[in-house]
Design a protein around this motif. Structure first.
Motif, PDB file in Angstrom:
ATOM      1  N   HIS A 130       0.800  -1.229   0.000  1.00 16.16           N
ATOM      2  CA  HIS A 130       0.000   0.000   0.000  1.00 16.16           C
ATOM      3  C   HIS A 130       0.830   1.275   0.000  1.00 16.16           C
ATOM      4  N   LEU A 131       1.625   1.501   1.037  1.00 17.63           N
ATOM      5  CA  LEU A 131       2.284   2.800   1.176  1.00 17.63           C
ATOM      6  C   LEU A 131       3.216   3.108   0.002  1.00 17.63           C
ATOM      7  N   ALA A 299     -11.967   5.065   3.210  1.00 23.93           N
ATOM      8  CA  ALA A 299     -11.050   5.408   2.119  1.00 23.93           C
ATOM      9  C   ALA A 299     -10.436   6.791   2.338  1.00 23.93           C
ATOM     10  N   ARG A 300     -11.245   7.743   2.781  1.00 31.79           N
ATOM     11  CA  ARG A 300     -10.719   9.085   3.057  1.00 31.79           C
ATOM     12  C   ARG A 300      -9.752   9.054   4.233  1.00 31.79           C
ATOM     13  N   VAL A 305      -4.173   9.211   6.597  1.00 34.16           N
ATOM     14  CA  VAL A 305      -3.181   8.485   7.404  1.00 34.16           C
ATOM     15  C   VAL A 305      -1.928   8.211   6.573  1.00 34.16           C
ATOM     16  N   SER A 306      -2.111   7.825   5.339  1.00 35.85           N
ATOM     17  CA  SER A 306      -0.983   7.511   4.458  1.00 35.85           C
ATOM     18  C   SER A 306      -0.145   8.756   4.185  1.00 35.85           C
ATOM     19  N   LEU A 310       3.871   9.139   5.296  1.00 34.08           N
ATOM     20  CA  LEU A 310       4.924   9.451   4.326  1.00 34.08           C
ATOM     21  C   LEU A 310       5.598  10.785   4.645  1.00 34.08           C
ATOM     22  N   ALA A 311       4.823  11.740   5.151  1.00 35.13           N
ATOM     23  CA  ALA A 311       5.399  13.035   5.507  1.00 35.13           C
ATOM     24  C   ALA A 311       6.413  12.903   6.628  1.00 35.13           C
ATOM     25  N   GLY A 312       6.204  11.913   7.488  1.00 34.81           N
ATOM     26  CA  GLY A 312       7.102  11.716   8.614  1.00 34.81           C
ATOM     27  C   GLY A 312       8.214  10.742   8.354  1.00 34.81           C
ATOM     28  N   SER A 313       8.305  10.215   7.139  1.00 35.64           N
ATOM     29  CA  SER A 313       9.316   9.177   6.851  1.00 35.64           C
ATOM     30  C   SER A 313      10.677   9.786   6.559  1.00 35.64           C
TER      31      SER A 313
END
Length: 313
Positions: A130-131, A299-300, A305-306, A310-313
């Motif tokens: 997913h991510l 879904a929203r 959350v996704s 990703l912003a914190g990765s």
């Protein structure tokens, strides 16, 4: 979408593209060097699309390119490196892309892995299935919008029936790890992504549908316990359930990518080249879609959350 499509369980990917001219269209197939990814790429290239195999192993990708060109001389196929579990690899891929992208088939995946985590602490199946694809697709949004009618094909699985999204414990930090539940959660995410991507991007001419390839024995099952895999194959044979070839398994992906019946249509879960029935439990382990996988509220939430992860990765 009409109830009766011209293809079904036994159709192959090449049959789906027969008579279609995809020249001038660019396509990306993740995991395009193995399993149904090869046959998806082969069919799209055979019909004239310029296909990029986005793969973790470029050498395997180059072998696939040679194979596709041998069956379709003159096919336009190339290879680019992509490791979906590595956000940096995804960014490099999206930054290097130029021009419109008409077809994106997010086909790569891992299944039933032992408990493994990325450097970010993300459970591997959710991170990869997913991510990684979420980051890839959002990173390619401008290219998809530029195509004016792009389609995204999100390859899911009947395995989504194993688990809804457990937002309170996405990565099994507080519950015992269960490979089947982890896989199911990632495959539910693939469907929810198609629902929300269509809602957000339909005005840009971008639609997304999720697909279930069917029962296909490929390298995807390499992490299964050998005895469990043998027992499952024996049970499938005893019940007379349909086992597809990779070419048949790729048919629904290709149908979602090119069929005129799906022009402007998104947010569906397709199986055997048709929209699946919503069911309270997956039928014979293969058929139907659970209602939670199509839930627009979930879904929203998953999208937000996704983005945050990703912003914190």
């Amino acid at each position: 979408m009409p109830a009766l499509a011209p293809f079904g369980t036994d159709s192959t990917a090449l049959e789906v593209v027969e008579g279609l001219d995809l020249r001038g269209r660019a396509a990306v197939v993740t995991g395009g060097s193995s399993g149904i990814g090869v046959e998806t790429a082969r069919a799209l290239a055979h019909a004239g699309a310029a296909v990029t195999l986005a793969v973790r192993d470029p050498e395997a990708g180059r072998r696939t390119v040679a194979d596709i060109r041998s069956s379709s001389p003159g096919a336009t196929v190339d290879v680019r490196s992509l490791d979906l579990a590595d956000p940096g690899s995804v960014v490099r891929f999206t930054d290097d892309w130029s021009g419109p992208l008409h077809l994106l088939v997010t086909n790569a995946g891992v299944m039933m892995t032992p408990e493994l985590r990325t450097p970010q602490g993300w459970e591997l199946q959710f991170a990869t299935n997913h991510l990684g694809h979420f980051a890839l697709t959002t990173g390619l949004h401008a290219a998809l919008a530029a195509a004016e009618g792009a389609r995204i094909v999100s390859v899911s699985s009947s395995g989504h029936g194993n688990s809804d999204i457990v937002y309170e414990d996405l990565f099994f930090d507080r519950r015992p790890y269960d490979a089947g539940h982890a896989y199911g959660q990632s495959k539910t995410a693939n469907v929810l992504f198609a629902v929300e991507a269509t809602r957000r991007w339909a005005d840009d001419g971008v639609t997304a549908n999720a697909v279930m390839p069917g029962g296909v024995w490929t390298g995807l099952q390499r992490h299964w316990d050998p005895e469990a895999l043998a027992a499952t194959k024996a049970q499938v044979a005893a019940l007379g359930l349909t086992v597809k070839t990779p070419a048949q398994g790729a048919a629904t992906s290709v149908f979602a990518a090119v069929s005129p019946l799906l022009e402007g249509v998104g947010g569906l879960y397709l199986e055997d080249c048709r929209a699946a029935d919503v069911v309270p439990a997956i039928v014979d382990g293969l058929h139907g879609v659970r209602d939670y996988a199509l839930d627009p509220v979930s879904a929203r939430r998953l999208w937000e959350v996704s983005l945050a992860l990703l912003a914190g990765s």
